[in-house]
Design an enzyme around this catalytic site. Structure first.
Site, PDB file in Angstrom:
ATOM      1  N   ASP A  87       5.914   3.058   6.817  1.00 28.41           N
ATOM      2  CA  ASP A  87       6.053   2.248   5.462  1.00 28.41           C
ATOM      3  C   ASP A  87       6.235   3.277   4.396  1.00 28.41           C
ATOM      4  O   ASP A  87       7.159   3.088   3.492  1.00 28.41           O
ATOM      5  CB  ASP A  87       4.721   1.503   5.179  1.00 28.41           C
ATOM      6  CG  ASP A  87       4.664   0.215   6.011  1.00 28.41           C
ATOM      7  OD1 ASP A  87       5.398   0.209   6.961  1.00 28.41           O
ATOM      8  OD2 ASP A  87       3.707  -0.619   5.921  1.00 28.41           O
TER       9      ASP A  87
ATOM     10  N   SER B 153       0.884  -1.296  -0.062  1.00 30.33           N
ATOM     11  CA  SER B 153       0.034   0.177  -0.053  1.00 30.33           C
ATOM     12  C   SER B 153       0.893   1.101  -0.033  1.00 30.33           C
ATOM     13  O   SER B 153       0.507   2.256  -0.545  1.00 30.33           O
ATOM     14  CB  SER B 153      -1.043  -0.106   1.082  1.00 30.33           C
ATOM     15  OG  SER B 153      -0.051   0.056   2.423  1.00 30.33           O
TER      16      SER B 153
HETATM   17  N1  LIG Z   1      -0.269  -2.680  -7.089  1.00 28.26           N
HETATM   18  C1  LIG Z   1      -1.367  -2.354  -6.591  1.00 28.26           C
HETATM   19  N2  LIG Z   1      -2.447  -2.443  -7.452  1.00 28.26           N
HETATM   20  C2  LIG Z   1      -3.487  -2.189  -6.682  1.00 28.26           C
HETATM   21  N3  LIG Z   1      -3.934  -1.830  -5.405  1.00 28.26           N
HETATM   22  C3  LIG Z   1      -2.808  -1.962  -4.619  1.00 28.26           C
HETATM   23  C4  LIG Z   1      -1.829  -2.263  -5.018  1.00 28.26           C
HETATM   24  N4  LIG Z   1      -0.707  -2.309  -4.049  1.00 28.26           N
HETATM   25  C5  LIG Z   1      -1.424  -1.972  -2.819  1.00 28.26           C
HETATM   26  N5  LIG Z   1      -2.639  -1.666  -3.225  1.00 28.26           N
HETATM   27  C6  LIG Z   1      -3.679  -1.389  -2.269  1.00 28.26           C
HETATM   28  O1  LIG Z   1      -3.107  -1.421  -0.802  1.00 28.26           O
HETATM   29  C7  LIG Z   1      -3.989  -2.648   0.090  1.00 28.26           C
HETATM   30  C8  LIG Z   1      -3.104  -3.731   0.473  1.00 28.26           C
HETATM   31  O2  LIG Z   1      -2.428  -2.728   1.504  1.00 28.26           O
HETATM   32  P1  LIG Z   1      -2.456  -3.292   3.110  1.00 28.26           P
HETATM   33  O3  LIG Z   1      -3.481  -4.178   3.512  1.00 28.26           O
HETATM   34  O4  LIG Z   1      -1.874  -2.115   4.049  1.00 28.26           O
HETATM   35  O5  LIG Z   1      -1.128  -4.542   2.876  1.00 28.26           O
HETATM   36  P2  LIG Z   1       0.348  -4.371   2.565  1.00 28.26           P
HETATM   37  O6  LIG Z   1       0.689  -2.839   2.643  1.00 28.26           O
HETATM   38  O7  LIG Z   1       1.175  -5.266   3.667  1.00 28.26           O
HETATM   39  O8  LIG Z   1       0.568  -4.840   1.188  1.00 28.26           O
HETATM   40  C9  LIG Z   1      -4.743  -3.395  -1.644  1.00 28.26           C
HETATM   41  O9  LIG Z   1      -5.968  -3.954  -0.983  1.00 28.26           O
HETATM   42  C10 LIG Z   1      -4.898  -2.240  -2.258  1.00 28.26           C
HETATM   43  O10 LIG Z   1      -5.783  -1.314  -1.606  1.00 28.26           O
HETATM   44  C1  LIG Z   2       1.262  -2.490  11.400  1.00 23.71           C
HETATM   45  C2  LIG Z   2       1.911  -1.220  10.956  1.00 23.71           C
HETATM   46  O1  LIG Z   2       2.955  -1.153  11.905  1.00 23.71           O
HETATM   47  C3  LIG Z   2       2.603  -1.811   9.680  1.00 23.71           C
HETATM   48  C4  LIG Z   2       1.743  -2.351   8.581  1.00 23.71           C
HETATM   49  O2  LIG Z   2       2.448  -2.645   7.342  1.00 23.71           O
HETATM   50  P1  LIG Z   2       1.691  -3.457   6.111  1.00 23.71           P
HETATM   51  O3  LIG Z   2       0.572  -2.592   5.586  1.00 23.71           O
HETATM   52  O4  LIG Z   2       1.078  -4.645   6.767  1.00 23.71           O
HETATM   53  O5  LIG Z   2       2.805  -3.900   5.053  1.00 23.71           O
HETATM   54  C5  LIG Z   2       0.997  -0.065  10.561  1.00 23.71           C
HETATM   55  C6  LIG Z   2       1.613   1.016  10.477  1.00 23.71           C
HETATM   56  O6  LIG Z   2       2.636   1.188  11.092  1.00 23.71           O
HETATM   57  O7  LIG Z   2       1.013   2.050   9.981  1.00 23.71           O
HETATM   58 MG   LIG Z   3       0.058  -1.497   3.885  1.00 21.07          MG
END
Ligand SMILES: Nc1ncnc2c1ncn2[C@@H]1O[C@H](COP(=O)(O)OP(=O)(O)O)[C@@H](O)[C@H]1O
Ligand SMILES: C[C@@](O)(CCOP(=O)(O)O)CC(=O)O
Ligand SMILES: [Mg+2]
Length: 387
Positions: free
Chosen positions: A204, A147
């Site tokens: 992040d 994200s």
């Molecule tokens: N390449 C991408 N294409 C579309 N949406 C994305 C993409 N990368 C991230 N996202 C958005 O970010 C969300 C995932 O974020 P999150 O739950 O914080 O997990 P993480 O950051 O650990 O991957 C997805 O559901 C989507 O909304």
């Molecule tokens: C759980 C947390 O510490 C990290 C979240 O990372 P991710 O979206 O799971 O990659 C939330 C934050 O610091 O914003």
């Molecule tokens: Mg995230």
């Protein structure tokens, strides 16, 4: 003219969740990137739409640009130099646009990403038609910061065609931003993360913007100069989860048990501080490399225990912990937990055979193991052909 931006994912070595509540955390970029390309139509294209292609999930959306302007009509004239939070009213109007897209139920988490896109696009570029294409090497929703990489790469592409940054458009190959531009970009990316995460700490987007290893506490970063090479095995449990819900769960537990949770967060702060000291201590000092690695392993185990106290572990994560422990290896979840990815330290003297054995045992459980280089550049952009 086209611009392509890329922003790295990250691992959190210690302090996830606690960092949202003011504790220190340590994170590092990894060499897996999200790419955003941005192109404006020429007048002869006669195109009046904003188009978004999400290649990783095979979805494509478009809006007549007038509809976005209408939705945000009460908003001031966009100003790319002033990162602004999306108001409740704007969020509601944009959410109505996203609802119309009828995103399949199985991919509903993408809605938040599309919302963040619409906010960042209209705030930085205003109401211009364009095509934006997104691809990523990161698994989505797995704890590796997809994200944030999405928001950072998007902010970089959008800002590179704004009045707020000054870049050499004739530069060949990948180009970095200046310090004040990185600061602006990071603030915009944080606004996007707020739409996706609810209450992000900012770690992040900050590590994705600046790259390398950082110590982060209460919104401010300290760059860490590592004096040892860390090798981590990253195991993706493939159990889907949502950072926003997990962060909210920890906050609810904190409201129910404020004193106990304050002690947990305090312990995490000490772990991160000690970890930073070990990583930064000069190479040939009184602690040998093996001793340093043993200390890091112990700190990882302690951090994992505290993450369990916060309620963000998961049966799949416990399986990874048990499996790696059979090979005397220490692991902890990384990111929001609840599934997602687990880190395992691979000590320098560990034989390749052990790495192969533990990897194949983890993969026989249905998990996916990956190795990624730790550290490396933060966000970069490239004009024209970026291959
Ligand atoms: N390449 C991408 N294409 C579309 N949406 C994305 C993409 N990368 C991230 N996202 C958005 O970010 C969300 C995932 O974020 P999150 O739950 O914080 O997990 P993480 O950051 O650990 O991957 C997805 O559901 C989507 O909304
Ligand atoms: C759980 C947390 O510490 C990290 C979240 O990372 P991710 O979206 O799971 O990659 C939330 C934050 O610091 O914003
Ligand atoms: Mg995230």
């Amino acid at each position: 003219m086209e611009v392509k931006a890329r922003a790295p994912g990250k691992i959190i070595l210690s302090g996830e969740h606690a960092v949202v509540h003011g504790s220190t955390a340590i994170a590092s970029s990894i060499d897996l990137y999200t790419y955003v390309s941005l192109r404006f139509p020429t007048p002869s294209d006669n195109d009046d739409a904003l188009r978004l292609q999400l290649k990783d999930v095979g979805l494509e959306f478009s809006w007549p640009i007038g509809r976005i302007k209408e939705a945000l009509s009460e908003k001031d004239i966009p100003n790319s130099a002033v990162p602004t939070s999306c108001s409740i009213e704007s969020l509601r109007s944009l959410a109505a646009l996203v609802d119309e897209l009828k995103i399949p139920e199985a991919k509903i988490g993408l809605g938040a990403g599309v919302l963040a896109f619409l906010w960042l696009y209209s705030s930085i570029q205003g109401y211009k038609p364009a095509t934006v294409v997104i691809t990523s090497e990161l698994p989505l929703g797995s704890g590796l910061g997809s994200s944030a990489a999405f928001c950072v790469a998007l902010s970089a592409a959008l800002l590179s065609f704004s009045d707020s940054v000054n870049l050499d458009l004739s530069h060949q190959g990948w180009l970095t931003f200046g310090e004040s531009e990185l600061e602006l970009l990071n603030k915009w990316a944080f606004e996007g993360e707020k739409i996706i995460h609810g209450k992000p700490s900012g770690i992040d987007n900050t590590v994705s913007t600046y790259g390398n290893m950082i110590k982060f506490k209460s919104g401010s970063l300290t760059r860490i100069k590592t004096n040892m090479t860390l090798k981590m095995l990253i195991t993706n449990t493939k159990v889907g989860r949502n950072t926003k819900a997990l962060v909210a769960g920890v906050s609810e537990r904190t409201l129910r048990h404020p004193e106990a949770m304050a002690s947990v967060f305090n312990a995490v702060d000490s772990i991160s501080t000690e970890l930073a000291t070990i990583i930064q201590s000069p190479a040939p000092d009184d602690l040998s490399l093996t001793e340093k690695e043993s200390k890091i392993e112990e700190l990882m185990e302690m951090n994992q225990g505290l993450l369990q106290c916060m309620g963000v572990s998961h049966a799949s994560i416990e399986t990874v912990l048990r499996t790696t422990l059979k090979y005397k290896l220490a692991s902890k979840l990384t990111g929001a937990g609840g599934g997602g990815c687990v880190l395992t330290l691979l000590p320098t003297l560990l034989s390749g055979t052990v790495v192969d054995k533990v990897t194949s045992e983890l993969e026989s459980c249905g998990f996916h193991c990956l190795t990624a280089a730790i550290g490396g550049n933060g966000v970069e952009i490239c004009f024209g052909d970026s291959s």
